[in-house]
Motif scaffolding. Structure first.
Motif, PDB file in Angstrom:
ATOM      1  N   LEU A   1      44.768  23.539 -24.219  1.00  0.00           N
ATOM      2  CA  LEU A   1      44.171  23.553 -25.550  1.00  0.00           C
ATOM      3  C   LEU A   1      43.091  22.485 -25.598  1.00  0.00           C
ATOM      4  O   LEU A   1      43.351  21.317 -25.325  1.00  0.00           O
TER       5      LEU A   1
ATOM      6  N   GLY B   1      49.341  24.125 -21.520  1.00  0.00           N
ATOM      7  CA  GLY B   1      48.161  24.034 -20.675  1.00  0.00           C
ATOM      8  C   GLY B   1      48.460  24.160 -19.186  1.00  0.00           C
ATOM      9  O   GLY B   1      47.570  24.144 -18.370  1.00  0.00           O
TER      10      GLY B   1
ATOM     11  N   LEU C   1      49.332  33.486 -15.188  1.00  0.00           N
ATOM     12  CA  LEU C   1      48.185  33.031 -15.963  1.00  0.00           C
ATOM     13  C   LEU C   1      47.337  32.047 -15.172  1.00  0.00           C
ATOM     14  O   LEU C   1      46.131  32.112 -15.159  1.00  0.00           O
TER      15      LEU C   1
ATOM     16  N   ALA D   1      50.679  31.075 -29.079  1.00  0.00           N
ATOM     17  CA  ALA D   1      49.631  30.998 -28.058  1.00  0.00           C
ATOM     18  C   ALA D   1      49.802  29.776 -27.177  1.00  0.00           C
ATOM     19  O   ALA D   1      49.668  29.854 -25.947  1.00  0.00           O
ATOM     20  N   ALA D   2      50.117  28.630 -27.766  1.00  0.00           N
ATOM     21  CA  ALA D   2      50.245  27.400 -26.989  1.00  0.00           C
ATOM     22  C   ALA D   2      51.443  27.435 -26.058  1.00  0.00           C
ATOM     23  O   ALA D   2      51.447  26.773 -25.017  1.00  0.00           O
TER      24      ALA D   2
ATOM     25  N   GLU E   1      42.417  33.729 -25.615  1.00  0.00           N
ATOM     26  CA  GLU E   1      42.000  33.087 -24.363  1.00  0.00           C
ATOM     27  C   GLU E   1      43.222  32.596 -23.573  1.00  0.00           C
ATOM     28  O   GLU E   1      43.109  32.281 -22.395  1.00  0.00           O
ATOM     29  N   HIS E   2      44.365  32.542 -24.231  1.00  0.00           N
ATOM     30  CA  HIS E   2      45.575  32.009 -23.606  1.00  0.00           C
ATOM     31  C   HIS E   2      46.652  33.068 -23.387  1.00  0.00           C
ATOM     32  O   HIS E   2      47.398  32.991 -22.409  1.00  0.00           O
TER      33      HIS E   2
ATOM     34  N   GLY F   1      52.423  30.143 -24.507  1.00  0.00           N
ATOM     35  CA  GLY F   1      52.252  31.197 -23.521  1.00  0.00           C
ATOM     36  C   GLY F   1      52.943  32.490 -23.889  1.00  0.00           C
ATOM     37  O   GLY F   1      53.232  33.313 -23.020  1.00  0.00           O
TER      38      GLY F   1
ATOM     39  N   ASP G   1      43.773  31.199 -15.756  1.00  0.00           N
ATOM     40  CA  ASP G   1      43.437  31.811 -17.039  1.00  0.00           C
ATOM     41  C   ASP G   1      44.052  31.040 -18.199  1.00  0.00           C
ATOM     42  O   ASP G   1      43.587  31.131 -19.325  1.00  0.00           O
ATOM     43  N   ARG G   2      45.113  30.307 -17.900  1.00  0.00           N
ATOM     44  CA  ARG G   2      45.792  29.558 -18.954  1.00  0.00           C
ATOM     45  C   ARG G   2      45.156  28.188 -19.068  1.00  0.00           C
ATOM     46  O   ARG G   2      45.510  27.242 -18.394  1.00  0.00           O
ATOM     47  N   ARG G   3      44.175  28.096 -19.948  1.00  0.00           N
ATOM     48  CA  ARG G   3      43.461  26.842 -20.080  1.00  0.00           C
ATOM     49  C   ARG G   3      44.184  25.926 -21.058  1.00  0.00           C
ATOM     50  O   ARG G   3      44.796  26.391 -22.019  1.00  0.00           O
TER      51      ARG G   3
END
Length: 372
Positions: free
Chosen positions: A345, A367, A338, A148-149, A175-176, A151, A341-343
């Motif tokens: 962490l 991030g 993203l 997830a981190a 969420e990622h 992407g 949308d790619r917030r």
């Protein structure tokens, strides 16, 4: 229970020769909680496996944190893979389990490489990442956090109810990146399920896992695989199975008949001879010689039987990843920016906590907007 007191040592003469020679073997472990099972803890050299396919998609990616599986499903197609380690694909596959104890750290390094293109990664395509030992080794949270981190979309297919432990982490991961879930539930007759899948959770427990995934906000496919000829292909069994899936909240169904390739067929037919000898000749006729697939006529008959039942229970036909055989990733075959949308962490979040500062620092651009 502390497993540190159960260590036998890397050169245990009761281990099979292929494992004695492993230079990356850390220790061999047994514990009363897993009676009759030996765990070989190894340091993996790689985590990501590239899977080639003849379909339109050129390849897929998978991760297998363990080799061998204590679910002990007699029909498991992955049994022959244990022979690469000089184990057999029968009892050894069920009881000699190789655990890649450093898989999350190795994966983080691989995801940090400049050439990694963030293709979807499937888990549960060979042996189950949520088999019972995951409760002790806890490999999946680190894997989920790294994917997830970085992407990287991920999908999980499992028979294991331990998936429920990680639903909060998966919810944050979603969420990622796209996260897709599937639960494999092949047999809904309790007595038959205990016989053919002696180490797996009950169908009821897995259906509860489907419900938990849906309540956490995920779609969840059920893999009705394999359907066992003359055992689970009756209209009554299929109807009850699909009703149970619908009541549990399954969003789609994928099904297929039994696949008996060499190395699996022998083990399954041995079980069949013990438990259902009256069916042995019928199976030999249906799967003659080295034939791995049921005849086209049988598969067509099965489709004609199951499709009306799926419609009656308002269940959609799911889509399988052509490369990995797992849940089709919602991140497959699409290019998404993203961006916002790619917030990043967030401090104190489950992903950040699982990664820790050292592993997070290995992933450049965490991030930041990325493409996949």
């Amino acid at each position: 229970m502390r497993w540190s007191g159960q260590s036998i040592g890397a050169a245990d003469d009761r281990a099979l020769p292929g494992l004695v020679r492993l230079t990356d073997l850390v220790r061999t472990t047994r514990t009363p909680e897993f009676d009759g099972i030996t765990f070989y803890e190894v340091l993996a050299k790689s985590a990501l496996n590239r899977v080639h396919t003849s379909s339109k998609m050129p390849f897929g990616w998978t991760i297998n944190p363990m080799r061998g599986c204590t679910h002990a499903c007699t029909y498991c197609f992955a049994r022959p893979t244990h022979e690469y380690l000089e184990f057999d694909g029968g009892r050894d596959f069920d009881s000699q389990i190789v655990v890649k104890v450093n898989v999350a750290e190795v994966l983080t390094r691989e995801l940090a490489r400049p050439g990694w293109e963030r293709h979807p990664v499937a888990l549960g395509t060979n042996t189950d990442p949520y088999q019972r030992a995951e409760g002790r080794y806890r490999l999946m949270p680190g894997i989920i956090a790294a994917l997830a981190a970085s992407g990287t979309p991920l999908s999980i297919l499992t028979k294991g109810t331990l998936l429920r432990r990680d639903l909060p982490l998966l919810k944050e991961a979603a969420e990622h990146v796209p996260v897709d879930l599937g639960v494999s539930i092949a047999v809904y007759d309790e007595e038959l399920q205990r016989s053919v899948e002696p180490g797996a959770p009950t169908a009821a427990a897995r259906l509860a896992t489907v419900t938990a995934a849906r309540e956490a906000g995920f779609d969840c496919s059920v893999f009705l695989m394999p359907i066992l000829p003359f055992l689970t292909d009756t209209k009554a069994h299929l109807d009850a199975s699909l009703r149970a899936c619908a009541e549990a909240g399954a969003t789609s169904i994928l099904y297929s008949t039994l696949y008996l390739k060499p190395g699996v067929k022998e083990w399954f037919l041995r079980w069949l001879a013990q438990e259902h000898p009256e069916l042995l000749d019928r199976y030999r006729s249906l799967y003659p010689g080295r034939s791995a697939y049921a005849p086209v006529e049988y598969r067509r008959w099965l489709t004609e039987r199951i499709r009306p039942l799926m419609r009656a229970h308002r269940l959609e036909q799911g889509r399988e990843d052509p490369a990995t055989g797992s849940v089709l990733s919602s991140g497959l075959g699409t290019l998404r920016v993203l961006g916002g949308d790619r917030r990043p962490l967030h401090h104190g979040g489950l992903l950040a906590e699982e990664l820790g500062p050292d592993r997070a620092a290995m992933l450049p651009g965490v991030g930041q907007p990325t493409l996949f």
